[in-house]
Scaffold this motif. Structure first.
Motif, mmCIF file in Angstrom:
data_model
loop_
_atom_site.group_PDB
_atom_site.id
_atom_site.type_symbol
_atom_site.label_atom_id
_atom_site.label_comp_id
_atom_site.label_asym_id
_atom_site.label_seq_id
_atom_site.Cartn_x
_atom_site.Cartn_y
_atom_site.Cartn_z
ATOM 1 N N LYS A 186 0.863 -1.179 0.000
ATOM 2 C CA LYS A 186 0.000 0.000 0.000
ATOM 3 C C LYS A 186 0.898 1.226 0.000
ATOM 4 O O LYS A 186 1.794 1.327 0.845
ATOM 5 C CB LYS A 186 -0.857 -0.039 1.264
ATOM 6 N N GLY B 296 0.998 -0.034 5.036
ATOM 7 C CA GLY B 296 1.766 -0.706 3.989
ATOM 8 C C GLY B 296 2.986 -1.422 4.562
ATOM 9 O O GLY B 296 3.616 -0.937 5.505
ATOM 10 N N LYS C 221 -5.720 -4.075 -3.090
ATOM 11 C CA LYS C 221 -4.293 -3.983 -2.753
ATOM 12 C C LYS C 221 -3.679 -5.376 -2.743
ATOM 13 O O LYS C 221 -4.259 -6.309 -2.181
ATOM 14 C CB LYS C 221 -4.122 -3.343 -1.372
#
Ligand code: SAM
Length: 206
Positions: free
Chosen positions: A154, A163, A196
């Motif tokens: 991410k 992320g 994602k």
């Protein structure tokens, strides 16, 4: 530390995991077993695993799947609702696994594990706790034990999910403590979470 204290220390601001499960607002959940889990299972990657743990297991069906495969499976979570769900699923299917309530990062097992299965837990906790996560997972595993990780990719700041870029993961899981496989790493887009991708990587504890 009480569960409530652990929750406030480890839950990102605004995130009440227990409420999410109670309200059924769980967009991180996939409709079935993770495709990376299926690939690993079907290719025999878990063949020499006897004891496995899923930190922050939530309602993940992989816990019962490991039990079904005959492994000694354990799951930890802060959410009693999620653990009750797992308890009921296991019972319905005549399976058993160890369910550990409370803060996963504080968990100290009696015996080492052969494997850790990481699925949307590392990306769920505050990035400030990532060092604690690495130390916990390293402590739980026997030398040569493996971390089966799905690293959430991410770009945008903030979270959860936060992320877990491969560069950041190399910093977190350094080469003197972990053996990394050669890239490329298979990518599994998430069916929600805006598609994602999660990268599947098996790290070996030195
Ligand atoms: C995004 S969910 C992922 C759940 C599960 N791994 C899955 O794939 O469906 C994050 C989970 O971590 C749990 N959690 C968050 N912080 C925790 C902590 N410090 N200790 C234990 N569980 C925690 C939450 O209750 C929640 O079940």
């Amino acid at each position: 530390m009480s569960d409530a204290a652990a929750d406030s220390a480890h839950t990102p601001p605004g995130m009440d995991w227990e409420a999410r499960f109670r309200e059924g607002h769980t967009p991180w959940e996939r409709p079935g077993l993770h495709p990376a889990f299926l690939q690993w299972r079907d290719s025999g990657a878990f063949a020499d695993v006897k004891r496995i743990i899923i930190p922050g297991c939530g309602r993940a069906p992989e816990l019962a799947a490991f039990a079904q495969m005959g492994l000694d499976a354990a799951g930890t979570d802060l959410s009693e609702t999620a653990l009750n769900y797992q308890r009921n699923k296991l019972k319905e299917n005549n399976l058993s696994a160890v369910l550990i309530p409370g803060d996963s990062l504080a968990y100290a097992p009696d015996a080492p594990f052969d494997a850790v299965y990481e699925q949307t837990f590392l990306c769920a906790i505050s990035p400030k706790l990532r060092g604690d996560y690495e130390r916990a997972v390293h402590r739980w595993l026997r030398p040569g034990g493996r971390l089966f990780a799905l690293f959430m990719q991410k770009e945008e700041p903030g979270g959860p999910p936060y992320g877990c870029s491969i560069a950041a993961m190399h910093d977190l899981f350094p080469g003197d403590r972990w053996t990394w496989p050669e890239p490329p790493y298979p990518a599994f887009p998430h069916p929600s979470l805006s598609g994602k991708p999660e990268l599947a990587v098996i790290l070996t504890r030195r």
